[in-house]
Scaffold this motif. Structure first.
Motif, PDB file in Angstrom:
ATOM      1  N   THR A  63       0.856  -1.192   0.000  1.00  0.00           N
ATOM      2  CA  THR A  63       0.000   0.000   0.000  1.00  0.00           C
ATOM      3  C   THR A  63       0.888   1.235   0.000  1.00  0.00           C
ATOM      4  O   THR A  63       2.098   1.162   0.250  1.00  0.00           O
ATOM      5  CB  THR A  63      -0.904   0.047   1.248  1.00  0.00           C
ATOM      6  OG1 THR A  63      -0.079   0.142   2.418  1.00  0.00           O
ATOM      7  CG2 THR A  63      -1.787  -1.187   1.348  1.00  0.00           C
ATOM      8  N   GLN A  64       0.265   2.396  -0.246  1.00  0.00           N
ATOM      9  CA  GLN A  64       1.007   3.649  -0.138  1.00  0.00           C
ATOM     10  C   GLN A  64       1.546   3.831   1.276  1.00  0.00           C
ATOM     11  O   GLN A  64       2.653   4.331   1.473  1.00  0.00           O
ATOM     12  CB  GLN A  64       0.101   4.822  -0.515  1.00  0.00           C
ATOM     13  CG  GLN A  64      -0.258   4.893  -1.990  1.00  0.00           C
ATOM     14  CD  GLN A  64      -1.140   6.088  -2.315  1.00  0.00           C
ATOM     15  OE1 GLN A  64      -1.371   6.956  -1.476  1.00  0.00           O
ATOM     16  NE2 GLN A  64      -1.624   6.144  -3.547  1.00  0.00           N
ATOM     17  N   LYS A  65       0.751   3.443   2.271  1.00  0.00           N
ATOM     18  CA  LYS A  65       1.186   3.563   3.665  1.00  0.00           C
ATOM     19  C   LYS A  65       2.405   2.698   3.931  1.00  0.00           C
ATOM     20  O   LYS A  65       3.345   3.118   4.622  1.00  0.00           O
ATOM     21  CB  LYS A  65       0.044   3.178   4.606  1.00  0.00           C
ATOM     22  CG  LYS A  65       0.383   3.352   6.078  1.00  0.00           C
ATOM     23  CD  LYS A  65      -0.810   3.024   6.968  1.00  0.00           C
ATOM     24  CE  LYS A  65      -0.448   3.202   8.445  1.00  0.00           C
ATOM     25  NZ  LYS A  65      -1.606   2.892   9.332  1.00  0.00           N
ATOM     26  N   SER A 352      -5.783   1.321  -1.524  1.00  0.00           N
ATOM     27  CA  SER A 352      -4.626   2.187  -1.755  1.00  0.00           C
ATOM     28  C   SER A 352      -4.263   2.125  -3.233  1.00  0.00           C
ATOM     29  O   SER A 352      -4.003   1.045  -3.770  1.00  0.00           O
ATOM     30  CB  SER A 352      -3.437   1.734  -0.901  1.00  0.00           C
ATOM     31  OG  SER A 352      -2.311   2.554  -1.116  1.00  0.00           O
ATOM     32  N   ARG A 354      -2.150   2.070  -6.380  1.00  0.00           N
ATOM     33  CA  ARG A 354      -0.761   1.724  -6.656  1.00  0.00           C
ATOM     34  C   ARG A 354      -0.509   1.888  -8.145  1.00  0.00           C
ATOM     35  O   ARG A 354      -1.231   1.330  -8.988  1.00  0.00           O
ATOM     36  CB  ARG A 354      -0.454   0.275  -6.241  1.00  0.00           C
ATOM     37  CG  ARG A 354      -0.839  -0.081  -4.812  1.00  0.00           C
ATOM     38  CD  ARG A 354      -0.185   0.831  -3.789  1.00  0.00           C
ATOM     39  NE  ARG A 354       1.237   0.594  -3.645  1.00  0.00           N
ATOM     40  CZ  ARG A 354       2.153   1.555  -3.546  1.00  0.00           C
ATOM     41  NH1 ARG A 354       1.803   2.817  -3.626  1.00  0.00           N
ATOM     42  NH2 ARG A 354       3.420   1.258  -3.387  1.00  0.00           N
ATOM     43  N   GLN A 368     -11.781   9.564   0.705  1.00  0.00           N
ATOM     44  CA  GLN A 368     -11.106   9.028   1.883  1.00  0.00           C
ATOM     45  C   GLN A 368     -11.970   9.070   3.146  1.00  0.00           C
ATOM     46  O   GLN A 368     -11.948   8.114   3.934  1.00  0.00           O
ATOM     47  CB  GLN A 368      -9.785   9.771   2.098  1.00  0.00           C
ATOM     48  CG  GLN A 368      -8.685   9.406   1.112  1.00  0.00           C
ATOM     49  CD  GLN A 368      -8.359   7.914   1.153  1.00  0.00           C
ATOM     50  OE1 GLN A 368      -8.202   7.327   2.226  1.00  0.00           O
ATOM     51  NE2 GLN A 368      -8.254   7.312  -0.020  1.00  0.00           N
TER      52      GLN A 368
END
Length: 460
Positions: A63-65, A352, A354, A368
């Motif tokens: 994920t971006q996180k 997320s 990608r 969000q």
């Protein structure tokens, strides 16, 4: 001048190293394999709190996180180990090397194809010279080499992981993993059995078989072999500990697998009654957009089949919230499906975006705040499901693998049952990292955590 350690009786300086791991069980296994390989090559891990000569950050990019947390871990290592050479590997190093290279202080970025042989790079980057940034990555999608990263347990966990499969051919529309790990590849069954023998001889009572697409095990072998046949071979090989499966896809929860797990209940080579199944969505249209090859009806059938044959089994699900096009009605389909099924726990993930995945460009992206609210609602449902599952176990006896002592509480030891109930065991005597018989005595809550307590039969 850096402090350099010497092994007794040796005159060559030995490199100290530190490994930071992010992400899944497969990454954890691979970090343990790296440590084992580096130890065998004469390098030694830095003591806790000490600076190291080389820092290895094994990153995640699902994920971006996860990518952000990987960058944070890199910067933290650079700050805490100012004189160290910094080597970055893992999934983020494969799919985002250019992003990583912008961080000042990195000495090497090593992609997936070289990850299993980092010991070759440590002497080079730890040399006392000014190196240009070492970067090694390849086209992972066409990578066909056999999977062979080996690890002998190092005593850091009582339930070691064994990676028997890597990569994925599914290419779900939201998933970056095939781009990070390449096509599905399996460890030969003879190698699996040999490593299990080493684990058993070292005294470990349980092993967790893991992979990126575990249920796809063996399709690439010649001749092909499936997971069920591998498990049958394990059971006839002399292994007498517990075998736990990590995440496995719905279509790979076959009747044969359920029968095999049911028949092994309580045996000396038990397949743990614990199934972690990615649901992702309970809405058929969203499942199609995700590229998931099943329907909510099929998923429901698999869960009910498990509980019919193994009533005490733990069934965990992964849910991906806020996929593009997920309307309130689609979300309610997911919520209602989980509500009506005998699910034991939920892992909730917000969608997320990608790059290099089809879903990155999908229209109808969900705001969000909406995703956050839906995650909160599902987490509440998951909490109630977990508590209900634990409550059913109160008063029952169970075999528990003891993992460690709880330092927050005196005379309490942490362990896990075969059906994946974490327990705190009351007892004055340290049972060690082994299997003990307990009676589950009750449950309580601290914040969002459900705590299960038990007593050993000796302490009753």
């Amino acid at each position: 001048m850096d402090f350099i350690r010497l092994h007794a009786g040796m005159t060559d300086p030995m490199t100290t190293f530190f490994i930071s791991t992010l992400g899944c069980k497969v990454n954890q296994f691979e970090s343990e394999a790296m440590e084992h390989s580096l130890r065998q090559s004469g390098h030694i891990p830095a003591n806790p709190g000490d600076t190291a000569d080389v820092c290895i950050i094994n990153t995640c990019a699902v994920t971006q996180k996860a990518a952000m947390q990987s960058r944070q871990a890199i910067r933290k290592a650079i700050r805490f180990h100012p004189s160290a050479r910094i080597l970055v590997t893992g999934c983020y190093a494969q799919v985002g090397p250019d992003e990583i290279k912008t961080i000042k202080g990195i000495h090497a970025v090593i992609g997936k194809t070289e990850k299993g042989d980092l010991k070759r790079f440590v002497p080079e980057i730890s040399a006392d010279n000014d190196l240009a940034l070492l970067s090694r990555d390849e086209d992972i999608i066409s990578f066909k080499s056999a999977m062979g990263m080996k690890s002998v347990p190092l005593g850091t966990r009582s339930r070691p992981f064994l990676k028997i499969q890597d990569g994925c051919n599914a290419f779900c529309t939201y998933c970056i993993v095939p781009h990070a790990r390449g096509p599905s590849r399996s460890l030969a069954p003879e190698a699996v059995l040999n490593q299990l023998k080493e684990i058993w001889n070292a005294g470990y009572p349980e092993v967790v078989l893991t992979g990126i697409h575990l249920g796809g095990y063996g399709a690439d072998l010649n001749p092909p072999l499936d997971l069920v046949e591998l498990l049958r071979r394990v059971q006839t090989s002399g292994w007498t500990g517990r075998i736990r499966l990590s995440s496995i896809e719905p279509r790979e929860i076959s009747d044969a697998l359920i029968r095999l797990a049911s028949a092994s209940n309580g045996s000396r080579a038990e397949i743990c009654p614990h199934f972690h199944i990615p649901l992702q969505s309970g809405d058929d249209e969203i499942l199609k957009r995700m590229g998931r090859p099943y329907t909510r009806t099929f998923f429901k059938d698999r869960v009910l089949k498990i509980k019919e044959r193994i009533p005490h089994a733990s069934v965990g699900v992964d849910v991906l919230v806020g996929f593009p096009g997920e309307t309130e009605a689609a979300f309610e389909n997911t919520f209602s499906l989980i509500s009506e099924l005998p699910v034991s726990y939920c892992h909730i993930f917000p969608f997320s975006r990608r790059k290099n995945t089809p879903a990155f460009g999908f229209k109808d992206q969900v705001p969000q705040p909406v995703i956050k609210d839906r995650c909160r609602r599902l987490q509440g449902l998951g909490h109630s499901k977990r508590r209900a599952f634990y409550e059913k176990a109160v008063g029952e006896e169970a075999e528990v693998v003891v993992e460690e002592k709880s330092f927050r509480e005196k005379n309490l030891f942490k362990g896990v049952t075969s059906n994946y109930i974490p327990v705190l065991i009351e007892g004055k005597k340290d049972p060690g990292c082994k299997t003990v018989r307990v009676r589950i005595t009750g449950i309580s809550e601290k914040g969002k955590t459900v705590i299960v307590t038990a007593k050993t039969k000796e302490e009753e």
